[in-house]
Design a protein around this motif. Structure first.
Motif, PDB file in Angstrom:
ATOM      1  N   MET A 232      23.040  37.950  50.707  1.00  0.00           N
ATOM      2  CA  MET A 232      23.959  37.764  49.591  1.00  0.00           C
ATOM      3  C   MET A 232      23.476  38.384  48.289  1.00  0.00           C
ATOM      4  SD  MET A 232      26.016  34.346  50.038  1.00  0.00           S
ATOM      5  CE  MET A 232      25.111  33.027  50.746  1.00  0.00           C
ATOM      6  N   LYS A 233      22.192  38.760  48.237  1.00  0.00           N
ATOM      7  CA  LYS A 233      21.733  39.321  46.966  1.00  0.00           C
ATOM      8  C   LYS A 233      21.936  40.832  46.917  1.00  0.00           C
ATOM      9  CE  LYS A 233      16.867  39.938  48.092  1.00  0.00           C
ATOM     10  NZ  LYS A 233      15.850  39.110  48.651  1.00  0.00           N
ATOM     11  N   TYR A 234      22.264  41.444  48.058  1.00  0.00           N
ATOM     12  CA  TYR A 234      22.419  42.889  48.058  1.00  0.00           C
ATOM     13  C   TYR A 234      23.862  43.287  47.794  1.00  0.00           C
ATOM     14  CZ  TYR A 234      17.748  42.881  49.904  1.00  0.00           C
ATOM     15  OH  TYR A 234      16.415  42.687  50.048  1.00  0.00           O
ATOM     16  N   LYS A 235      24.001  44.484  47.191  1.00  0.00           N
ATOM     17  CA  LYS A 235      25.334  45.042  46.982  1.00  0.00           C
ATOM     18  C   LYS A 235      25.944  45.237  48.366  1.00  0.00           C
ATOM     19  CE  LYS A 235      27.680  48.494  44.367  1.00  0.00           C
ATOM     20  NZ  LYS A 235      27.962  49.859  44.347  1.00  0.00           N
ATOM     21  N   HIS A 236      27.182  44.878  48.520  1.00  0.00           N
ATOM     22  CA  HIS A 236      27.751  44.775  49.847  1.00  0.00           C
ATOM     23  C   HIS A 236      29.160  45.302  49.885  1.00  0.00           C
ATOM     24  CE1 HIS A 236      25.446  42.236  52.674  1.00  0.00           C
ATOM     25  NE2 HIS A 236      26.401  42.577  53.481  1.00  0.00           N
ATOM     26  N   TYR A 237      29.574  45.756  51.028  1.00  0.00           N
ATOM     27  CA  TYR A 237      30.983  46.053  51.260  1.00  0.00           C
ATOM     28  C   TYR A 237      31.555  46.970  50.192  1.00  0.00           C
ATOM     29  CZ  TYR A 237      29.963  41.488  53.296  1.00  0.00           C
ATOM     30  OH  TYR A 237      29.368  40.447  53.923  1.00  0.00           O
ATOM     31  N   ALA A 238      30.709  47.804  49.582  1.00  0.00           N
ATOM     32  CA  ALA A 238      31.169  48.506  48.401  1.00  0.00           C
ATOM     33  C   ALA A 238      31.629  49.918  48.713  1.00  0.00           C
ATOM     34  CB  ALA A 238      30.057  48.545  47.367  1.00  0.00           C
ATOM     35  N   PRO A 239      32.908  50.199  48.533  1.00  0.00           N
ATOM     36  CA  PRO A 239      33.350  51.579  48.620  1.00  0.00           C
ATOM     37  C   PRO A 239      32.953  52.311  47.337  1.00  0.00           C
ATOM     38  CG  PRO A 239      35.213  50.156  48.133  1.00  0.00           C
ATOM     39  CD  PRO A 239      33.985  49.283  48.175  1.00  0.00           C
ATOM     40  N   THR A 240      33.128  53.629  47.300  1.00  0.00           N
ATOM     41  CA  THR A 240      32.831  54.390  46.088  1.00  0.00           C
ATOM     42  C   THR A 240      33.841  54.052  44.993  1.00  0.00           C
ATOM     43  OG1 THR A 240      32.135  56.105  47.597  1.00  0.00           O
ATOM     44  CG2 THR A 240      32.326  56.740  45.289  1.00  0.00           C
ATOM     45  N   ALA A 241      35.067  53.726  45.425  1.00  0.00           N
ATOM     46  CA  ALA A 241      36.127  53.388  44.465  1.00  0.00           C
ATOM     47  C   ALA A 241      35.694  52.201  43.582  1.00  0.00           C
ATOM     48  CB  ALA A 241      37.392  53.013  45.234  1.00  0.00           C
ATOM     49  N   ASP A 242      36.233  52.191  42.349  1.00  0.00           N
ATOM     50  CA  ASP A 242      35.873  51.153  41.379  1.00  0.00           C
ATOM     51  C   ASP A 242      36.961  50.067  41.383  1.00  0.00           C
ATOM     52  OD1 ASP A 242      34.778  49.770  39.282  1.00  0.00           O
ATOM     53  OD2 ASP A 242      35.695  51.063  37.761  1.00  0.00           O
ATOM     54  N   ILE A 243      36.666  48.963  42.058  1.00  0.00           N
ATOM     55  CA  ILE A 243      37.690  47.931  42.271  1.00  0.00           C
ATOM     56  C   ILE A 243      37.597  46.810  41.241  1.00  0.00           C
ATOM     57  CG2 ILE A 243      38.600  46.250  43.945  1.00  0.00           C
ATOM     58  CD1 ILE A 243      37.400  47.911  46.166  1.00  0.00           C
ATOM     59  N   THR A 244      38.747  46.362  40.742  1.00  0.00           N
ATOM     60  CA  THR A 244      38.821  45.131  39.946  1.00  0.00           C
ATOM     61  C   THR A 244      39.845  44.210  40.602  1.00  0.00           C
ATOM     62  OG1 THR A 244      38.397  46.389  37.928  1.00  0.00           O
ATOM     63  CG2 THR A 244      39.241  44.157  37.645  1.00  0.00           C
ATOM     64  N   LEU A 245      39.463  42.960  40.790  1.00  0.00           N
ATOM     65  CA  LEU A 245      40.388  41.981  41.363  1.00  0.00           C
ATOM     66  C   LEU A 245      41.297  41.456  40.256  1.00  0.00           C
ATOM     67  CD1 LEU A 245      39.645  41.498  44.290  1.00  0.00           C
ATOM     68  CD2 LEU A 245      38.927  39.207  43.710  1.00  0.00           C
ATOM     69  N   ILE A 246      42.594  41.413  40.531  1.00  0.00           N
ATOM     70  CA  ILE A 246      43.546  40.947  39.518  1.00  0.00           C
ATOM     71  C   ILE A 246      44.167  39.632  40.000  1.00  0.00           C
ATOM     72  CG2 ILE A 246      45.616  41.528  38.174  1.00  0.00           C
ATOM     73  CD1 ILE A 246      43.267  43.496  37.755  1.00  0.00           C
ATOM     74  N   LYS A 247      43.881  38.560  39.274  1.00  0.00           N
ATOM     75  CA  LYS A 247      44.443  37.263  39.655  1.00  0.00           C
ATOM     76  C   LYS A 247      45.686  37.030  38.814  1.00  0.00           C
ATOM     77  CE  LYS A 247      42.817  32.785  41.005  1.00  0.00           C
ATOM     78  NZ  LYS A 247      41.733  31.843  41.058  1.00  0.00           N
ATOM     79  N   SER A 248      46.845  37.294  39.414  1.00  0.00           N
ATOM     80  CA  SER A 248      48.107  37.164  38.673  1.00  0.00           C
ATOM     81  C   SER A 248      49.237  37.101  39.693  1.00  0.00           C
ATOM     82  CB  SER A 248      48.308  38.401  37.787  1.00  0.00           C
ATOM     83  OG  SER A 248      48.593  39.528  38.609  1.00  0.00           O
ATOM     84  N   ASP A 249      50.492  36.951  39.190  1.00  0.00           N
ATOM     85  CA  ASP A 249      51.599  37.081  40.132  1.00  0.00           C
ATOM     86  C   ASP A 249      51.898  38.569  40.354  1.00  0.00           C
ATOM     87  OD1 ASP A 249      52.974  37.964  37.902  1.00  0.00           O
ATOM     88  OD2 ASP A 249      53.973  36.051  37.545  1.00  0.00           O
ATOM     89  N   PHE A 250      52.776  38.853  41.307  1.00  0.00           N
ATOM     90  CA  PHE A 250      52.997  40.257  41.661  1.00  0.00           C
ATOM     91  C   PHE A 250      53.596  41.069  40.515  1.00  0.00           C
ATOM     92  CE2 PHE A 250      55.694  43.683  43.386  1.00  0.00           C
ATOM     93  CZ  PHE A 250      54.654  44.503  43.810  1.00  0.00           C
ATOM     94  N   GLU A 251      54.524  40.476  39.756  1.00  0.00           N
ATOM     95  CA  GLU A 251      55.172  41.216  38.665  1.00  0.00           C
ATOM     96  C   GLU A 251      54.143  41.679  37.632  1.00  0.00           C
ATOM     97  OE1 GLU A 251      58.308  41.941  40.259  1.00  0.00           O
ATOM     98  OE2 GLU A 251      58.213  42.580  38.148  1.00  0.00           O
ATOM     99  N   THR A 252      53.234  40.773  37.274  1.00  0.00           N
ATOM    100  CA  THR A 252      52.197  41.102  36.288  1.00  0.00           C
ATOM    101  C   THR A 252      51.284  42.195  36.845  1.00  0.00           C
ATOM    102  OG1 THR A 252      52.275  38.772  35.703  1.00  0.00           O
ATOM    103  CG2 THR A 252      50.466  40.049  34.770  1.00  0.00           C
TER     104      THR A 252
END
Ligand code: AMP
Ligand code: MG
Length: 339
Positions: A232-252
């Motif tokens: 759990m301390k290692y960087k994991h599952y990481a694609p090259t793409a820069d991902i941000t998780l967005i917690k919102s409804d679909f419209e937002t």
């Protein structure tokens, strides 16, 4: 080294024979399981196990899971089997469920990453159990990706990472579950969930009562903190793409994706029809199993299409959703926007 691929649909017996020959000779073979593909070697052959770490580029303090073919294979590997482990095994095994116990002297420090515990799983996959049975020893097997990249859920992705590094890949089609096993430690009581997976927290709690969810399951490990599970301390599952998780409804979410340039949306099935930016879908909304089956392939697709800035829909953390969230938040380097 030349990497051969054998498909179990057309050549099951040949796959079994060739894999067995190589593993018994101290080599590493990639095998399909119901979770993700694994890099398997003889648990009791230290040199063979070291080859797994070399092929993956895995840090030596990150322990491996030991795979067995039947419950009776467990006793020699551990110092006593806790009652709760017996209850769990009876109900769930064979399953995407790994249980950690105090290790016996049969488990070397190479396998356990110098810990005094060992992680054991009895997989559901028929080929996995057949190869363990025919080798006659438990197989140590981590996921068959290069350390740090998403776990492979089909033989092509194993080949992309392991071509030239191992002699044989067994092609068993797409992995059913798509994320790695649930990891729970019985080296303490109440038991501690270290990694969510195909057997859910809710199912386990119903059976054995209180389970502590380790902080690192849903949150970033604090600087300097000791990880209960070294992985759990290692960087994991990481694609090259820069991902941000967005917690919102679909419209937002839609407004955000469409108000900025060069965004790729990582969204739920069907939502791509309402979005004007490039999209990769990762399963149905509120369906953790369909999301887990798609997640790692979808992450690799982001890189294949050269995605830069990625906004991802946030999964629910209930049931199987917890396993999906645990992987996705790591792919996003814990970047999350709540709108
Ligand atoms: P993988 O082999 O890629 O599925 O990763 C196995 C995961 O189980 C890693 O996150 C390891 O850190 C974790 N693990 C394996 N053995 C132990 C152990 N004895 N104690 C704690 N975590 C473990
Ligand atoms: Mg892994």
């Amino acid at each position: 080294m030349k990497t051969e691929v054998i498909n179990i649909t057309t050549e099951y017996e040949k796959a079994l024979t060739e894999a067995k020959k190589l593993i018994n000779d101290g080599e590493v073979v990639a095998i399909p399981t119901e979770t993700v593909y694994g890099l398997a070697a003889n648990t009791f052959n230290e040199d063979a196990v070291k080859k797994i770490f070399m092929a993956k580029g895995r840090p030596s303090d990150n322990p491996l899971i030991v795979h067995i073919a039947k419950f009776e294979d467990l006793a020699p590997l551990v110092r006593g089997i806790p009652e709760k482990v017996k209850i769990m095994a009876e109900k769930f095994w064979p399953a995407p469920l790994t249980m950690i116990m105090k290790k016996s002297e049969k488990i070397s420090n190479v396998v356990s990453g110098n810990l005094d515990t060992v992680a054991v799983r009895l997989p559901k996959s028929q080929f996995a159990r057949d190869i363990i049975e025919s080798c006659g020893v438990p197989l140590a097997a981590p996921s068959a990706n290069l350390s740090g990249s998403p776990s492979p859920t089909n033989a092509k992705y194993v080949f992309d990472d392991m071509n030239g590094r191992i002699p044989l890949i067994i092609d068993g089609g797409s992995s059913e579950i798509g994320v790695e096993s649930t990891v729970i430690s019985f080296a303490e009581d109440p038991p501690r969930l270290l990694r969510p997976g195909g057997v859910t927290l809710e199912e386990m709690t119903e059976l054995i009562g209180e389970i502590v969810v380790d902080d690192a399951v849903l949150n970033q490990l604090q600087e300097g903190a000791v990880a209960a599970s070294p992985g759990m301390k290692y960087k994991h599952y990481a694609p090259t793409a820069d991902i941000t998780l967005i917690k919102s409804d679909f419209e937002t979410f839609k407004n955000l994706c469409e108000s900025e340039d060069n965004v790729t949306a990582f969204c739920f099935d069907g939502e791509e029809n309402s979005l004007s930016c490039p999209c990769v879908t990762y399963g149905k909304e509120n369906d953790g199993f369909s999301q887990s089956a798609r997640l790692f392939d979808a992450l690799r697709e982001l890189d294949e299409m050269g995605a830069g800035k990625v906004y991802a829909r946030c999964p629910d953390t209930k049931g199987m959703g917890m396993a999906v969230y645990n992987r996705l938040i790591r792919s996003a380097g814990f970047k999350i926007k709540i709108i």
